[in-house]
Design a protein around this motif. Structure first.
Motif, short mmCIF file in Angstrom:
data_model
loop_
_atom_site.label_atom_id
_atom_site.label_comp_id
_atom_site.label_asym_id
_atom_site.label_seq_id
_atom_site.Cartn_x
_atom_site.Cartn_y
_atom_site.Cartn_z
N PHE A 178 0.83 -1.20 0.00
CA PHE A 178 0.00 0.00 0.00
C PHE A 178 0.87 1.26 0.00
N ILE A 179 1.93 1.26 0.80
CA ILE A 179 2.85 2.40 0.82
C ILE A 179 3.49 2.57 -0.56
N ALA A 180 3.90 1.45 -1.17
CA ALA A 180 4.58 1.49 -2.47
C ALA A 180 3.68 2.05 -3.56
N VAL A 181 2.37 1.84 -3.43
CA VAL A 181 1.44 2.33 -4.44
C VAL A 181 1.06 3.79 -4.20
N PHE A 182 0.77 4.15 -2.96
CA PHE A 182 0.19 5.47 -2.68
C PHE A 182 1.23 6.56 -2.45
N LEU A 183 2.40 6.23 -1.92
CA LEU A 183 3.40 7.26 -1.64
C LEU A 183 3.85 8.01 -2.90
N PRO A 184 4.10 7.33 -4.04
CA PRO A 184 4.47 8.10 -5.24
C PRO A 184 3.40 9.12 -5.64
N GLY A 185 2.12 8.81 -5.39
CA GLY A 185 1.08 9.77 -5.68
C GLY A 185 1.20 11.03 -4.84
N LEU A 186 1.60 10.87 -3.57
CA LEU A 186 1.83 12.03 -2.71
C LEU A 186 3.08 12.80 -3.14
N LEU A 187 4.12 12.06 -3.53
CA LEU A 187 5.34 12.71 -3.98
C LEU A 187 5.11 13.54 -5.24
N MET A 188 4.15 13.09 -6.06
CA MET A 188 3.90 13.80 -7.32
C MET A 188 3.17 15.13 -7.13
N ILE A 189 2.60 15.37 -5.96
CA ILE A 189 1.91 16.66 -5.72
C ILE A 189 2.90 17.81 -5.80
N PRO A 190 4.00 17.79 -5.01
CA PRO A 190 4.97 18.89 -5.16
C PRO A 190 5.77 18.80 -6.46
N LEU A 191 6.06 17.58 -6.92
CA LEU A 191 6.85 17.44 -8.15
C LEU A 191 6.09 17.98 -9.36
N SER A 192 4.78 17.81 -9.38
CA SER A 192 3.98 18.32 -10.49
C SER A 192 4.02 19.84 -10.53
N ARG A 193 4.03 20.47 -9.37
CA ARG A 193 4.10 21.92 -9.33
C ARG A 193 5.49 22.43 -9.70
N ILE A 194 6.51 21.72 -9.23
CA ILE A 194 7.89 22.15 -9.52
C ILE A 194 8.19 22.07 -11.01
N PHE A 195 7.79 20.95 -11.64
CA PHE A 195 8.13 20.72 -13.06
C PHE A 195 6.98 21.05 -14.01
N LEU B 127 3.89 19.82 -14.38
CA LEU B 127 3.31 18.63 -14.98
C LEU B 127 1.84 18.53 -14.62
N ARG B 128 1.06 17.94 -15.50
CA ARG B 128 -0.36 17.75 -15.24
C ARG B 128 -0.52 16.54 -14.33
N TYR B 129 -0.95 16.77 -13.09
CA TYR B 129 -0.97 15.71 -12.06
C TYR B 129 -1.78 14.50 -12.51
N ARG B 130 -2.95 14.72 -13.08
CA ARG B 130 -3.83 13.61 -13.45
C ARG B 130 -3.22 12.71 -14.53
N VAL B 131 -2.32 13.27 -15.30
CA VAL B 131 -1.66 12.48 -16.35
C VAL B 131 -0.44 11.75 -15.80
N TRP B 132 0.36 12.44 -15.00
CA TRP B 132 1.66 11.89 -14.57
C TRP B 132 1.60 11.06 -13.30
N ALA B 133 0.73 11.40 -12.35
CA ALA B 133 0.71 10.69 -11.06
C ALA B 133 0.36 9.20 -11.20
N PRO B 134 -0.67 8.82 -11.96
CA PRO B 134 -0.97 7.39 -12.07
C PRO B 134 0.19 6.56 -12.62
N LEU B 135 0.99 7.14 -13.49
CA LEU B 135 2.13 6.41 -14.07
C LEU B 135 3.18 6.10 -13.01
N GLN B 136 3.28 6.94 -11.98
CA GLN B 136 4.23 6.69 -10.90
C GLN B 136 3.65 5.73 -9.85
#
Length: 292
Positions: free
Chosen positions: A67-84, A86-95
């Motif tokens: 569960f951690i392995a699946v959901f943590l990347p989604g949380l990490l993508m919140i700040p990463l999407s803003r920094i780079f 990126l469209r969160y809905r497109v990039w987060a599921p891939l991570q």
């Protein structure tokens, strides 16, 4: 080691190439085919896998880690999407949702033997069910709760879980029928993905490389946190390292196509990330096998 990884990945790219040829010369409408896959074939695969999977308390730490392995990347993508930008809905599921089925299961069994099959299936089911629920909620622009509740995949997972936990189990002919039907899911996904690659443009290479590097980055952070937080036996630690570093799952494209979330870009990221794993997986496997 390289030949082993190539032998695992070759069927994936062979079917994708068939899909590319079909899309280029036959040019069928894959919309109804993808809909059939999402509504029938994939739910059958989930039903058969979850219904036959042994559920024991010793698997609880691995379940928590998954569960951690699946959901943590989604949380990490919140700040990463803003920094780079990126469209969160497109990039987060891939991570979040990686190739835990047609790549991970044979990779685990070839690396650790048949003893790894049960935990490999557990990781696949957790990732698939989370993808069904959370993945659709992220992508859907309508009512996500309605999308989840009405999803045949969720209903199939719940039915299989009830039968499994209650001790009733699956009637053998029903399991065989579901398993047989579910086997169509992965080939259809790969052929459809390959057909979508007919629309790939030069900028697809850029997003493919970016997705691969980002997957390695979020995977490394996720594994480090799992390693220090969850006590696991050595083999499960090794499996989690591989699991967190896998390329994106093909189903990401299926859902992106269904909800019209830049499917051309997602197709490029999925296929190219899996292709680049030919180079990254041998290195990751060497690191994995060094863990004791």
């Amino acid at each position: 080691m390289l030949s082993q990884v190539v032998s695992i990945l070759f069927p994936v790219f062979a079917l994708a190439f068939v899909g590319y040829c079909v899309g280029r010369w036959v040019k069928p409408d894959f919309g109804p085919i993808n809909h059939l896959n999402m509504e029938i074939f994939i739910p059958a695969l989930v039903f058969a896998s979850l219904g036959a999977m042994p559920l024991e308390m010793e698997q609880a730490p691995l379940l928590i880690a998954s569960f951690i392995a699946v959901f943590l990347p989604g949380l990490l993508m919140i700040p990463l999407s803003r920094i780079f930008n990126l469209r969160y809905r497109v990039w987060a599921p891939l991570q979040m949702f990686r190739n835990s089925g047609n790549l991970a299961i044979p990779l685990f069994t070839y690396t650790f033997g048949d003893i790894a099959l049960a935990p490999a299936v557990l990781l696949f089911v957790v990732s698939s069910c989370a993808h069904i629920c959370i993945g659709q909620a992220i992508l859907s622009q309508s009512n996500p709760i309605k999308q989840v509740i009405s999803s045949p995949m969720v209903l199939a997972a719940l039915a299989a879980l009830i039968l499994n936990v209650s001790g009733i189990g699956l009637w053998e002919p029903l399991y065989e029928a579901s398993y047989l039907l579910g086997q169509a899911a992965i080939p259809v996904m790969l052929i459809s993905l390959g057909a979508q690659m007919c629309n790939l443009r030069l900028d697809g290479l850029k997003v493919g490389i970016s997705c691969s590097l980002l997957s390695l980055f979020t995977g490394a952070i996720t594994f480090t946190i799992v390693y220090f937080l969850v006590p696991l036996p050595t083999m499960h630690v090794q499996m989690l390292l591989l699991f967190t570093m896998l390329p994106p799952a093909v189903m990401n494209y299926m859902l992106a196509e269904r909800f019209n979330m830049e499917p051309d870009k997602v197709a490029a990221m999925v296929l190219l990330s899996n292709f680049f794993s030919i180079a990254t997986l041998p290195i990751i496997l060497m690191v994995t096998l060094s863990l004791t």
